[in-house]
Scaffold this active site. Structure first.
Site, PDB file in Angstrom:
ATOM      1  N   ASP A 142     -88.929  40.277  47.225  1.00  0.00           N
ATOM      2  CA  ASP A 142     -88.810  40.003  45.812  1.00  0.00           C
ATOM      3  C   ASP A 142     -90.149  40.020  45.052  1.00  0.00           C
ATOM      4  OD1 ASP A 142     -86.523  37.312  46.809  1.00  0.00           O
ATOM      5  OD2 ASP A 142     -86.076  39.357  46.334  1.00  0.00           O
ATOM      6  N   ASN A 194     -83.927  46.301  42.842  1.00  0.00           N
ATOM      7  CA  ASN A 194     -82.942  44.910  43.463  1.00  0.00           C
ATOM      8  C   ASN A 194     -82.951  43.916  42.185  1.00  0.00           C
ATOM      9  OD1 ASN A 194     -82.097  43.067  45.290  1.00  0.00           O
ATOM     10  ND2 ASN A 194     -83.926  41.762  44.927  1.00  0.00           N
ATOM     11  N   HIS A 236     -82.625  40.022  41.252  1.00  0.00           N
ATOM     12  CA  HIS A 236     -82.970  38.707  41.692  1.00  0.00           C
ATOM     13  C   HIS A 236     -82.827  37.489  40.664  1.00  0.00           C
ATOM     14  CE1 HIS A 236     -84.817  35.968  44.497  1.00  0.00           C
ATOM     15  NE2 HIS A 236     -85.581  35.152  43.456  1.00  0.00           N
ATOM     16  N   SER A 239     -83.880  38.839  37.216  1.00  0.00           N
ATOM     17  CA  SER A 239     -85.149  39.937  37.088  1.00  0.00           C
ATOM     18  C   SER A 239     -84.711  41.236  38.006  1.00  0.00           C
ATOM     19  CB  SER A 239     -86.369  39.383  37.675  1.00  0.00           C
ATOM     20  OG  SER A 239     -86.630  38.157  37.159  1.00  0.00           O
TER      21      SER A 239
HETATM   22  C1  GRF Z   1     -76.174  37.472  42.166  1.00  0.00           C
HETATM   23  O1  GRF Z   1     -76.429  36.265  41.884  1.00  0.00           O
HETATM   24  C2  GRF Z   1     -77.233  38.493  42.385  1.00  0.00           C
HETATM   25  O2  GRF Z   1     -78.397  38.075  41.466  1.00  0.00           O
HETATM   26  C3  GRF Z   1     -77.729  38.049  43.780  1.00  0.00           C
HETATM   27  O3  GRF Z   1     -76.511  38.164  44.613  1.00  0.00           O
HETATM   28  C4  GRF Z   1     -75.350  37.541  43.581  1.00  0.00           C
HETATM   29  C5  GRF Z   1     -74.045  38.249  43.944  1.00  0.00           C
HETATM   30  O4  GRF Z   1     -74.302  39.538  43.277  1.00  0.00           O
HETATM   31  N1  GRF Z   1     -78.606  39.339  44.221  1.00  0.00           N
HETATM   32  P1  GRF Z   1     -73.038  40.297  43.231  1.00  0.00           P
HETATM   33  O5  GRF Z   1     -71.776  39.599  42.540  1.00  0.00           O
HETATM   34  O6  GRF Z   1     -72.334  40.579  44.513  1.00  0.00           O
HETATM   35  O7  GRF Z   1     -73.302  41.536  42.630  1.00  0.00           O
END
Ligand code: GRF
Length: 197
Positions: free
Chosen positions: A146, A108, A110, A137
């Site tokens: 997380d 994942n 985060h 991370s």
């Molecule tokens: C990002 O900030 C990621 O860190 C979090 O979800 C947000 C959107 O991610 N997990 P994405 O553009 O859908 O990949």
């Protein structure tokens, strides 16, 4: 034999796009499925446009029955036979049974410097706390939210005029660099943390 990677999304899928684009040439893995918990997730079209098989399992009809939703998730994933599952902007909390079933093969990303700021609103919390730095991370997913072993981090200074949105916009490109690098190591069983920049 290339390792098989399934990617779970909930929204735009910018991290999914970065992961898919990284898996070319001599990369030891290939994307085999992009699955969203929201049939309207913008990332589904992006994956289709890149020729990746997609699926959507709307979590809403299942209400609070996480296990029923995850049973459908597992069925779709089992068909794809992934070696690794990447959560990329996937906004559903997974049960310990699901995590155990895919035993230590889920990653994942985060948007915080874990172990700080698990959960939501990470950037506003870092700004409110007066932190000098923020970041993102990549970690192995365990039953606790997380909380799994950290496999990579990218760190950047918080600017005095930063808002949660401007900080998120500056961190997102680092996510797109970090996650593919962590995945490339993880699929060859190298868990040496990636530290950026
Ligand atoms: C990002 O900030 C990621 O860190 C979090 O979800 C947000 C959107 O991610 N997990 P994405 O553009 O859908 O990949």
């Amino acid at each position: 034999m290339k390792k098989r990677v399934a990617i779970l999304i909930s929204g735009g899928g910018s991290n999914m796009v970065a992961l898919v684009k990284s898996m070319t040439g001599d990369h030891p893995a290939r994307p085999v499925l992009v699955l969203a918990n929201d049939p309207t997730a913008g990332g589904l079209k992006k994956a289709q446009d890149m020729g990746i098989k997609t699926a959507a399992i709307d979590h809403r009809p299942f209400g609070n029955d996480r296990h029923a939703f995850e049973a459908k998730l597992t069925a779709a994933l089992t068909d794809a036979q992934p070696d690794v599952i990447c959560l990329a902007g996937f906004m559903r909390v997974l049960t310990s049974e699901f995590v155990d079933h895919w035993n230590r093969r889920i990653l994942n990303i985060h948007p915080s410097l874990l172990p700080k700021y698990k959960g939501l609103h990470t950037h506003s919390r870092a700004i409110q706390a007066g932190d000098s730095h923020a970041g993102c991370s990549v970690h192995m997913v365990t039953a606790k939210l997380d909380d799994g072993p950290i496999l990579g981090q990218a760190k950047l200074a918080i600017r005095p005029d930063d808002t949660p949105d401007t900080l998120a916009q500056r961190i997102l490109p680092y996510e797109h660099k970090l996650y593919p690098q962590v995945l490339r190591r993880f699929v060859v069983d190298d868990q040496t943390p990636v530290i950026l920049p």
